[in-house]
Design an enzyme around this catalytic site. Structure first.
Site, PDB file in Angstrom:
ATOM      1  N   CYS A 133       3.346   1.881   0.755  1.00 28.44           N
ATOM      2  CA  CYS A 133       3.583   3.274   0.352  1.00 28.44           C
ATOM      3  C   CYS A 133       2.902   4.304   1.255  1.00 28.44           C
ATOM      4  O   CYS A 133       2.971   5.504   0.979  1.00 28.44           O
ATOM      5  CB  CYS A 133       3.178   3.465  -1.097  1.00 28.44           C
ATOM      6  SG  CYS A 133       4.171   2.476  -2.226  1.00 28.44           S
ATOM      7  N   HIS A 264      -2.045  10.838  -3.850  1.00 29.85           N
ATOM      8  CA  HIS A 264      -1.027   9.810  -4.016  1.00 29.85           C
ATOM      9  C   HIS A 264      -0.599   9.782  -5.483  1.00 29.85           C
ATOM     10  O   HIS A 264       0.586   9.689  -5.779  1.00 29.85           O
ATOM     11  CB  HIS A 264      -1.585   8.462  -3.574  1.00 29.85           C
ATOM     12  CG  HIS A 264      -0.572   7.384  -3.452  1.00 29.85           C
ATOM     13  ND1 HIS A 264       0.534   7.493  -2.638  1.00 29.85           N
ATOM     14  CD2 HIS A 264      -0.474   6.167  -4.064  1.00 29.85           C
ATOM     15  CE1 HIS A 264       1.264   6.394  -2.730  1.00 29.85           C
ATOM     16  NE2 HIS A 264       0.675   5.574  -3.599  1.00 29.85           N
ATOM     17  N   HIS A 301       8.182   8.297  -7.503  1.00 27.13           N
ATOM     18  CA  HIS A 301       7.482   7.664  -6.380  1.00 27.13           C
ATOM     19  C   HIS A 301       8.518   7.191  -5.372  1.00 27.13           C
ATOM     20  O   HIS A 301       9.272   6.252  -5.625  1.00 27.13           O
ATOM     21  CB  HIS A 301       6.653   6.490  -6.894  1.00 27.13           C
ATOM     22  CG  HIS A 301       5.717   5.914  -5.869  1.00 27.13           C
ATOM     23  ND1 HIS A 301       5.807   6.189  -4.504  1.00 27.13           N
ATOM     24  CD2 HIS A 301       4.659   5.070  -6.005  1.00 27.13           C
ATOM     25  CE1 HIS A 301       4.868   5.541  -3.868  1.00 27.13           C
ATOM     26  NE2 HIS A 301       4.155   4.857  -4.753  1.00 27.13           N
TER      27      HIS A 301
END
Length: 379
Positions: A133, A264, A301
């Site tokens: 990610c 994040h 996400h």
């Protein structure tokens, strides 16, 4: 003064729109609920919804959409393709695999980047990053390095991803998804909501941009990468601390210079706890003056491309001089409440940070700064 790297264009390909203005409207508009996944069977999955965008999960849709986004970014920057333009792309789904391996001989891990590069007719460097990610945040970091080494005049940099059945099943097996939608930094947060899309930024050296009369969105002041090697999936705060401190050092800034951090902020219990620890370690007592948030409650996400859309959030904050709130939180529900500045207290955003974490201990931190033609005003 060092020839700094600047952002002169951006394009988005997402369920909520294509431009920074569309992104700003999303961030102002409250919570966007995910929709039921219908492109593959979800069976007894804990969470059966996501922020879907591409019409199908096939890689061709991703290649088409990413190429379209890159062309739109070039157009926004008033540029055409050329020999000194490169591409740095982050993705975890930019390959076409089945149970036996690649479906085609040319579909390795860099399939998305290579196909887009060919379709765009570029001749500069090609970098395809797959680091979970942090992929697109790392792609932006490496694009900046390529320009600083004068290996290109312009770099297209960002990320693109799609929601595949294998990714959806994997996060459900890990019990890392929240069926009610992502709620970063909520005391009762339960996990992520998956999203998908593409976001490409145009980077160039400041002298190159000024010489051609480009509009400059922001200065790419600094970036830092690290890998803590702690665990296959569990985050640890000291890896992010290292990446953030490297970004600050590269930018020539101190923690007191940062006014906003886009975390994040996945909404998993472990991630948000460790991110708060990292913020406390990096910013110390200054954290109380920093606006801290996460925009995954709006976008979902985006996996490997999350760092790119969150870099666009930094551009939006600098342009609008307004930080996005987190409407899923109220005072008692937030683990940040006693540690950071409230969004309503925000004033004069000049230097802003985005942090990314990924499986395998990958960490990335990026810093953008407000552009001024007077060097003395750029920090």
């Amino acid at each position: 003064m060092t020839d700094r790297i600047v952002i002169t264009g951006v394009a988005i390909n997402a369920p909520f729109g294509r431009t920074l203005e569309d992104l700003g409207s999303l961030l102002d508009g409250g919570i966007r609920r995910p929709k039921p996944v219908d492109r593959f069977p979800v069976g007894g999955a804990k969470a059966g919804s996501a922020h879907l965008h591409w019409p199908v999960q096939d890689i061709e849709a991703l290649i088409d959409g990413t190429t379209e986004t890159a062309l739109a970014a070039l157009d926004a920057a008033r540029l055409a393709t050329g020999h000194r333009i490169g591409l740095a792309l982050g993705s975890i789904s930019g390959m076409d695999f089945d149970a036996t391996g690649p479906r085609r001989a040319d579909d390795g891990v860099n399939a998305l980047g290579r196909h887009c590069f060919d379709r765009l007719g570029l001749f500069g460097p090609l970098v395809h990053v797959t680091s979970a990610c942090t992929s697109s945040a790392a792609a932006l970091f490496w694009a900046k390095s390529i320009l600083e080494n004068d290996d290109a005049d312009v770099m297209l940099a960002g990320g693109a991803d799609r929601i595949r059945a294998v990714d959806f099943a994997g996060f459900n097996i890990l019990r890392a998804m929240d069926p009610e939608g992502t709620r970063p930094f909520h005391t009762e947060r339960r996990g992520i909501t998956m999203g998908e899309g593409a976001c490409i930024l145009v980077l160039e050296r400041m002298s190159h941009a000024l010489a051609r009369g480009a509009d400059i969105h922001a200065v790419f002041s600094g970036g830092g990468l690290s890998s803590d090697g702690h665990h296959a999936t569990a985050p640890r705060h000291d890896g992010l601390v290292a990446a953030s401190r490297r970004a600050l050092a590269a930018a020539g800034l101190t923690p007191a210079d940062i006014q906003y951090v886009n975390c994040h902020g996945t909404g998993t219990p472990a991630n948000d706890r460790e991110e708060l620890k990292a913020l406390q370690a990096v910013f110390g007592p200054h954290l109380r003056a920093v606006c801290v948030g996460s925009t995954k409650g709006f976008t979902g996400h985006w996996l490997g491309s999350a760092g790119a859309i969150e870099a666009a959030v930094l551009l939006s904050v600098l342009h609008r001089q307004r930080a996005p709130g987190m409407p899923w939180l109220s005072g008692p529900d937030s683990i940040l409440a006693s540690h950071t500045a409230g969004m309503e207290e925000a004033r004069g955003f000049r230097h802003v940070m985005s942090n990314s974490l990924g499986f395998g201990g990958n960490n990335a931190s990026l810093i953008f700064s407000r552009f001024s033609r007077h060097a003395s005003e750029q920090g």
